[in-house]
Every structure is written in C-alpha cells, then in structure tokens.
Design a protein around this motif. Structure first.
Motif, mmCIF file in Angstrom:
data_model
loop_
_atom_site.group_PDB
_atom_site.id
_atom_site.type_symbol
_atom_site.label_atom_id
_atom_site.label_comp_id
_atom_site.label_asym_id
_atom_site.label_seq_id
_atom_site.Cartn_x
_atom_site.Cartn_y
_atom_site.Cartn_z
ATOM 1 N N ARG A 26 79.563 20.839 -117.286
ATOM 2 C CA ARG A 26 78.864 21.591 -116.237
ATOM 3 C C ARG A 26 78.312 20.582 -115.240
ATOM 4 O O ARG A 26 77.593 19.670 -115.612
ATOM 5 C CB ARG A 26 77.712 22.373 -116.901
ATOM 6 C CG ARG A 26 76.964 23.300 -115.989
ATOM 7 C CD ARG A 26 77.739 24.615 -115.832
ATOM 8 N NE ARG A 26 76.929 25.672 -115.272
ATOM 9 C CZ ARG A 26 76.322 26.624 -115.994
ATOM 10 N NH1 ARG A 26 76.436 26.662 -117.301
ATOM 11 N NH2 ARG A 26 75.608 27.566 -115.395
ATOM 12 N N LYS A 68 83.597 26.387 -100.234
ATOM 13 C CA LYS A 68 84.892 26.721 -100.829
ATOM 14 C C LYS A 68 86.055 26.033 -100.114
ATOM 15 O O LYS A 68 87.167 26.025 -100.627
ATOM 16 C CB LYS A 68 85.080 28.244 -100.823
ATOM 17 C CG LYS A 68 84.092 28.962 -101.733
ATOM 18 C CD LYS A 68 84.394 30.453 -101.887
ATOM 19 C CE LYS A 68 83.798 31.295 -100.816
ATOM 20 N NZ LYS A 68 83.916 32.756 -101.060
ATOM 21 N N LEU A 82 84.336 26.594 -107.830
ATOM 22 C CA LEU A 82 82.874 26.663 -107.816
ATOM 23 C C LEU A 82 82.398 27.885 -108.586
ATOM 24 O O LEU A 82 82.909 28.992 -108.407
ATOM 25 C CB LEU A 82 82.379 26.746 -106.373
ATOM 26 C CG LEU A 82 82.530 25.434 -105.577
ATOM 27 C CD1 LEU A 82 82.418 25.714 -104.091
ATOM 28 C CD2 LEU A 82 81.487 24.423 -106.030
ATOM 29 N N SER A 83 81.396 27.701 -109.445
ATOM 30 C CA SER A 83 80.853 28.844 -110.180
ATOM 31 C C SER A 83 79.573 29.379 -109.551
ATOM 32 O O SER A 83 79.096 30.441 -109.925
ATOM 33 C CB SER A 83 80.587 28.453 -111.639
ATOM 34 O OG SER A 83 79.709 27.347 -111.700
ATOM 35 N N LYS A 84 79.031 28.669 -108.588
ATOM 36 C CA LYS A 84 77.784 29.107 -107.938
ATOM 37 C C LYS A 84 77.585 28.315 -106.649
ATOM 38 O O LYS A 84 77.827 27.107 -106.622
ATOM 39 C CB LYS A 84 76.598 28.839 -108.875
ATOM 40 C CG LYS A 84 75.244 29.240 -108.317
ATOM 41 C CD LYS A 84 74.125 28.844 -109.273
ATOM 42 C CE LYS A 84 72.763 29.141 -108.677
ATOM 43 N NZ LYS A 84 71.663 28.687 -109.565
ATOM 44 N N GLU A 105 77.673 24.456 -108.063
ATOM 45 C CA GLU A 105 77.921 24.199 -109.484
ATOM 46 C C GLU A 105 79.372 24.469 -109.834
ATOM 47 O O GLU A 105 80.028 25.348 -109.249
ATOM 48 C CB GLU A 105 77.045 25.107 -110.366
ATOM 49 C CG GLU A 105 75.586 24.720 -110.365
ATOM 50 C CD GLU A 105 74.806 25.453 -111.460
ATOM 51 O OE1 GLU A 105 73.603 25.633 -111.255
ATOM 52 O OE2 GLU A 105 75.403 25.836 -112.498
ATOM 53 N N THR A 107 82.153 24.044 -113.595
ATOM 54 C CA THR A 107 82.424 23.477 -114.910
ATOM 55 C C THR A 107 83.799 22.852 -114.781
ATOM 56 O O THR A 107 84.793 23.572 -114.624
ATOM 57 C CB THR A 107 82.406 24.573 -115.990
ATOM 58 O OG1 THR A 107 81.101 25.160 -115.994
ATOM 59 C CG2 THR A 107 82.684 23.984 -117.364
ATOM 60 N N VAL D 17 76.924 34.272 -106.739
ATOM 61 C CA VAL D 17 76.191 34.355 -108.001
ATOM 62 C C VAL D 17 76.745 33.393 -109.042
ATOM 63 O O VAL D 17 77.919 33.033 -109.018
ATOM 64 C CB VAL D 17 76.194 35.791 -108.581
ATOM 65 C CG1 VAL D 17 75.539 36.759 -107.607
ATOM 66 C CG2 VAL D 17 77.592 36.238 -108.917
ATOM 67 N N ASP D 18 75.884 32.998 -109.936
ATOM 68 C CA ASP D 18 76.235 32.023 -110.969
ATOM 69 C C ASP D 18 77.071 32.688 -112.059
ATOM 70 O O ASP D 18 76.612 33.589 -112.753
ATOM 71 C CB ASP D 18 74.934 31.478 -111.570
ATOM 72 C CG ASP D 18 75.201 30.309 -112.511
ATOM 73 O OD1 ASP D 18 76.367 29.935 -112.694
ATOM 74 O OD2 ASP D 18 74.217 29.775 -113.050
ATOM 75 N N ILE D 19 78.311 32.239 -112.209
ATOM 76 C CA ILE D 19 79.154 32.768 -113.281
ATOM 77 C C ILE D 19 79.384 31.706 -114.361
ATOM 78 O O ILE D 19 80.214 31.883 -115.260
ATOM 79 C CB ILE D 19 80.525 33.269 -112.766
ATOM 80 C CG1 ILE D 19 81.283 32.131 -112.042
ATOM 81 C CG2 ILE D 19 80.372 34.480 -111.867
ATOM 82 C CD1 ILE D 19 82.751 32.439 -111.777
ATOM 83 N N GLY D 20 78.652 30.604 -114.268
ATOM 84 C CA GLY D 20 78.894 29.468 -115.161
ATOM 85 C C GLY D 20 78.695 29.782 -116.642
ATOM 86 O O GLY D 20 79.239 29.097 -117.505
ATOM 87 N N ASP D 21 77.932 30.830 -116.947
ATOM 88 C CA ASP D 21 77.690 31.168 -118.353
ATOM 89 C C ASP D 21 78.525 32.358 -118.825
ATOM 90 O O ASP D 21 78.381 32.805 -119.963
ATOM 91 C CB ASP D 21 76.199 31.466 -118.569
ATOM 92 C CG ASP D 21 75.363 30.199 -118.406
ATOM 93 O OD1 ASP D 21 75.822 29.128 -118.853
ATOM 94 O OD2 ASP D 21 74.274 30.288 -117.821
ATOM 95 N N HIS D 78 84.181 34.229 -105.809
ATOM 96 C CA HIS D 78 84.451 32.927 -106.403
ATOM 97 C C HIS D 78 85.938 32.601 -106.288
ATOM 98 O O HIS D 78 86.771 33.475 -106.488
ATOM 99 C CB HIS D 78 84.080 32.937 -107.893
ATOM 100 C CG HIS D 78 82.624 33.126 -108.126
ATOM 101 N ND1 HIS D 78 82.037 34.362 -108.081
ATOM 102 C CD2 HIS D 78 81.625 32.241 -108.371
ATOM 103 C CE1 HIS D 78 80.736 34.236 -108.307
ATOM 104 N NE2 HIS D 78 80.455 32.967 -108.488
#
Lengths: 160, 160, 160, 160, 160, 160
Positions: A26, A68, A82-84, A105, A107, D17-21, D78
């Motif tokens: 991450r 992006k 990108l996740s965020k 962010e 991963t 929005v955060d999709i990292g989790d 995303h």
C-alpha cells in the motif's frame, strides 16, 4: 546508470525502470502547492464556489482527473491503478493565496508521488485559468511532496 | 457572471466561455518555472544530458507533449492548434536549480497562456521524477506567466 | 455509398467522410438527456451541490470535458475546435429526474451534434455514477438532439 | 458524507473514494441501451453491415474502446484493468430500433457498471452518428444497468 | 539547426517548429504498409470480415482513430484538424499478405504525412493483433509514404 | 470463433476476449523495426543526438510513451500495467538504416507483444518525422516480434 539518475541506463538513455521485482504494498503520497494572487482574485475564487458557483469544485475535479493521467504526461512513470485521490483547497490565513493539497493511494509496485504532484499541479493551474482574467500575475509556488509512505525507500515527511 | 470570474455563468456554473466572436490573431505566451534541488541532483540532471544522456531531453519532450494536452487537463480551456512550442531548461547561475521556459504560439481566437504554463509545469514535474530518488525535497516554484501577446486584452510582460 | 449511410463508402467500408469542400460557418447544437431516479436520489444529487457539495458541478465538468473528447470516442467524427460548451442540469418539475441540456458551438466545416450528444451523455453517466450506490436502477432516457443550426442541411428543432 | 452520496466527503467535496480495503473479486456488469429511429434508418444500419458494410462493427469497436476510456470520462471512477468487453447490437422485433448490450468484466476492487454503461452509451452514439444524416430525431433511450455481480453490495438483476 | 534536422534548434534541442507563417492550403497524403503472414492467417483475416465477421473493419476503424491521435504519439507533430481519412486493406495477389493504404487530408499549415503513416501503421498492428494467435511471425514491411500534395515542398509520388 | 481468429466470436463479431481465467505470470516481449534512409539522413539522426541534440532521445521517449497507449490504439487489446519499457536505437553496420528494439514487461494475465510492437512502431515513425524533410522516401521495414516469454503459449524466439 549515468550520473546517479535511475531513469537513465548505462548509456545515459532514458528508460522506464524495471519494477517487476518490487513488493506489492500500500503506497500513499501527499503533495502540495500554493497559488498566490491578489486578494480580490482569491476572494472571487473562494466565493465563486460553495453556494455561489463551481470554481473550487472545477479545480478539484481537474486535479483528480489529472492524477489518472500522470503516466501519460510524465514519460518514464509507470501506469498504476489509483485506489484513492483527494484534493483540498484552502485559503491561506492571510488571504494572499490558496493552498492545494493532493493525496493519492495505490496498492502496487511503485509509489504515487508523481500522481499526487500532478494532481496538485493541475488543480493549481485550473485555479490560474479561472482567475487569470482578473490577475495575470498569479503564481504557483512551493509545488512539492509533503509526505509519502509505503515502499522500500521508507516513509518521508517534509520538514517545515 | 458570479464573483467576477469569466468561467462561471450568472448562476455560478462552470462553462466553457464563448470565443466564437473573438478575432483570429497570432497569439504567443511564455511561461516559466524554477526547479530547486540539491547541487548534486542539479549536476546529475544537467550532466545526464548532452553527451551523457537523455535527462533534459526527456523533460523537454514531456513539456512539448503536455502543451498539446492542455485542453484535456484544464477543464474550461478551449482546444486549439498550436503552431509552435519550445522548452528551454537552463541551470541557475548559483547552481541551486533549473529554470524552465516554455513558449507557445497559435493563430486563433484565444490565448495560449495555459498551454505555456502546462508545458512548463510538466517539464518541471518530469525533472522532479528523474531526480526524486536523489532528492525527495525538490521543489517547483515561481510557475507563472512571463509574457503574452496577441488578443484583445493586450500584451503582458511580467515585471521582475 | 452502401445503404444510404454517408459513413460507408461504395464497398460498405467505414471512412471519415471528406468535409474539405464544406463551407466554414458558425455551427451550434443542443442535445438533451433525462436521468430518472428515485426521489431520494434526485434530492441527494441536487442538495449535494450548491452550498452542500460538488455533485452537479462534477457532472457539468464531466460533460464539458467529454465534449472535447468526442472525436476520440466516435470513430468517424472529425476533430474540431469547440468555441463554447455549456451544460445545464435541472430537476424535473415532478421530482422524478434530472434534465441535462448540453450546448456546443464551433466555427468550422462540420456540425457539432455529436459533441453536444456526447457531453449530455457523459454528464448523465456521471450523475448515475454518483447516485448508483443509492439507486442502481437509475435510467438515462431521451438522449437526443434538441436543435441545431449552421451548415448546409439547415436548422433543426425537435418537435416536442 | 454529504447528502448520502458516497462520492462527496463530509464537506460536500468530490473525491475518488478509497477502495484500497475492498476485496479483489471477479466483477461483471451488463448494461443496455435502445436506439430508436425510422424503420428506413434501422434497415440501413443493419444492412450496412454483415456482407454489406461496417456499420454495426464500427459501433461495436467504438463501444469496446470507450469501455477502456471510462475512468478518463467519469471524473470519480477508478482506473481498472478490464479482462473482457463485449458489445451486441440486435434489431428490436418490431423494427423500430436497435438494442445495444454491453458486458464488462474485471478482477479487482471495484465494479464495472460504469464501464458497461459507457460502452453501451458510446456504441449507441456511434449508431446515431452513422444514421443522423437519414434521421436527426433518432433517440437513445433506456440506457441502464441490466445486471451486475461480484463485490460486497451483492448481485443485481434489473426487474423487467 | 543541428545536423540538418528541422526538428532540432541551434543547440540541438527538440522543438515543435514554427508553422505560423506557412500558407493554409489543402494538403493530402497517402501512406502504405504491407502485412506478411501465412496463407492460412491471411485467409482467416479476409474471411473473418465481409459477411463472416469484423476483422478488416476493426483494422480500418483502428487506423482511422489512430490518425486522429497522431500529434499525441509523435512528439513534435502539430495538432491539426483532419478533414478526411480512409483506410483500404486488400490481399496481395499472391496471397502472401495484406496491403494497407491510408489516405489523410486537411486544410492547414502543415502536411499530413505523419497522420497517414500512423493510420497505416496502427491498422497493420491491429491485423497483427488479430492474427498473432495463428502466426507470431507476421511481419509489417514497407511502411512508407506513397504520395503527398499541397504545401511549399511540392508534390511527391513514390517511384515504384 | 469465426475463421480461427480468437478476436471474433461465433457470429464473427469483434470482442475483447476474456482473460479473467488466465494465470498471472511475468510476461516479456521484444519487438524490432528497421528504418531505412539515405546515408545523409541516418548520419544526421545519429549525430543529432548524444552531445549534438535530442534526435534519438525524442524517438526513445516517443516509443516508451506509445507503449503505455497501446490499449487505446489497438481496439481489442486489454489494458495492462507495464512494469518496464526500453527502446534501443542502433545504426545498421552498413550505415543504411537504424535498428529499433523495444522491450516490454508486465506481470499479468496477458502478453505484451502489442506493447513492444507499438513502441517500436512509434519510435520508428518519430525517426521518420524528424528525417522526412531530408528524405521523404524513408521506409520502415521488418516491424515484427523478436521474442516473447511468459504465458501459456510458451516462449517464442524469431528464427533469423
């Protein structure tokens, strides 16, 4: 590697460096920029938002969409998912400018500093675009990395 | 127009303003940015070019290609056909940084300030990308319009 | 021409038709779309704008930026320099949906219907994207040309 | 979150929005749209394909390529790596229109509804582009999600 | 100019050359490429079109869309508004390959050779993509300018 | 599948094939192209680099950036995250041309042949663009896959 630059090979030629063996972790980065303008222009941009209009929203959206596009703009950047992405735009306390903060962010196998910097840069340029008819001398300054985490090179936080 | 901003309509909504009645004239703009870094990083970037490698060439190409993407990045910018783009990157006299100058021209109904600023910005970000492994604290500063000509609003030259 | 379709040649093959001999005139088009959703979703989208948030601004910016991408999306569309783009989003009187109106203009050799339709379509899809967590059944309907002017084929205004 | 919209933060500002989790799962979506036109135009489009020409193939290719551009078009989407995209275009039984079905799949942290909807939308707009010289009143209707699977929110299938 | 190359300035730096003083004229270019493959692959590509499928149509559409992306791909190319693009794909008489011809036109200040070459190249690469599972050794050869007209440098027609 | 082509479905329609069940492996491809030109042009391109200018660097950057655009150009290509891209440009021993080698890598569900081929193709076209004022007859030849590894279909190495 020529001259200590990782993006040049032994012959000094630009290449997209191999990240295939780096760990998937991450990764997060925050970049910032400051837009300096006349007090009148800053007021117009801030008022031209919230219930008065789309000014700051336009800059936020521009920054998010630019994040992006980073690997299309920066030749040796790896494409990544990108996740965020977030963009915050706040007036400086003394009314002399707007402070742009961009967070990104992912991963993956490489960091997102360039994504955060590109987002901050394009959000700032969009503020310039909207304010330029009022103040051609608007200046973008202190475009830089504020912090990053994840990856082998360890965490970084700018010392003020 | 809300708040004096030409890019917002009477309801404060963002729109791409009508330039259909503006004169077709030769328009030119020059933008600049300064990239501050450690002396070692500046040296690596400058040496990693010329006969040593592609570093500055990569930044120049990035800036030129970004100029052509301006209307994709800045939401309310009009698409236009650039007739010329140049990027110059020169070390500051005191070795503390690199100075980026971006020139853009078109013959059309709207100015090319945003194209020059976007080119300077992306050339500077590309320098950051190549130098960041040596110096994460590299900072882009004084990203601004240096001069413009053509169009109804008259010529502009930044006062130093 | 195969089957009366101007975009197919005598062998039925797709091509970008020759507009090199068409007159350069001012051309304008307005397209519209309606987004139907639950009352609760419509309220959230409308309230999530103005002084409450960026919802409708995000859709407007998306539509404007999409207009500029039309020739990248529609294979046989000619690239053209838009001189104006506007997006308006208004709630239907009965609260059952949002009405999107997209206007586009250019001075050139071909019309801007596809630019207006693409802008309306992407603004509507962006509303869907923001509302979909509340209402997956949201539907975009009546995406069509409302009016056009300029060019040899004459003016058009949709009969209600 | 302002107004129940996940794409706005507590201050009502748009963000990605955060999709990292979120879990990495196989995700699939099908969207549909209907293009209504005069019988003559529908016939020309259908005949202008198969052994007569490229009409429907052009729309299929446009839809597939647009699916890959979704995150460039929809500001808060995303970026994701599509593993499959299909477009089917079939005449309505009564000859009054064409039905477009777009399927998309990925293995990732977020759904592909917007990719399927964007593909259906651009395929339909491409049909409009090819048919518009015959029928400016062509209308795209019922652009909507038909079904989706994968992800925490569970499967969805539109009730007719 | 370094080394006789117009795209490098006196210091040898790449720039987008100034075309602002060149005449606006009708400009046309035709490029060609040949795709060599096994007889079985050529047959599959040709049969997988017409009434059998979308193979050649897909390559034609890819070439047309690529022509519009030329200035995004070739760093020092000027953006321009194409007024016409055509792609023809014909089997070689001896069945050993496919011949791709790409035509491009504009009315402007610079030629369209690169647009025609890019179109031919991407159409050929798309044929490779579709045939590669049958024949990895497929080769694209003789990608070159066939003819051009318009502009100061005069007409050109390749001598066979 | 129509005609043995994997990119066409049973009805002969183009689709982006399903790779969702393929293994995630390290995949690598090398493509090559040769640019033939007059001796004078080759010399200018080679000298217009190193300490004389940006010519070969411009072509390398163009090739690297094009690799990242492959799925935008080739309609049925899957988007993928490249982990490495390199471009080498070397003069032929007899001085009659330049040899372009493009390497690409990813860790994913599909191969990177098209990315390597697209990179080689655009690097070669960029050389053409820079040399065309000296030699319009420049020809790109032998654009083909040199080797690939990874994936179910096994390794491939072109036999000379």
């Amino acid at each position: 590697m020529a001259s200590g630059l990782t993006h040049l090979d032994a012959r000094g030629q630009a290449h997209m460096v191999d990240i295939g063996d780096k760990a998937v972790t991450r990764r997060r980065a925050v970049a910032e920029a400051t837009v300096l303008a006349t007090r009148e222009t800053i007021t117009a941009l801030v008022e031209g938002s919230g219930n008065k209009g789309d000014a700051l929203a336009t800059a936020r959206i521009a920054g998010i969409m630019a994040a992006k596009k980073t690997s299309e703009l920066i030749p040796l950047c790896h494409p990544l998912a990108l996740s965020k992405v977030t963009i915050d735009i706040d007036p400086l306390v003394d009314g002399s400018g707007l402070h742009v903060t961009a967070g990104a962010e992912t991963t993956g196998q490489t960091g997102v500093e360039m994504e955060a910097l590109t987002a901050a840069s394009v959000a700032a340029l969009t503020l310039y675009d909207m304010g330029k008819a009022m103040d051609r001398a608007m200046t973008i300054t202190d475009l830089r990395l504020a912090e990053k985490s994840g990856g082998k090179s360890g965490d970084y936080r700018r010392t003020p």
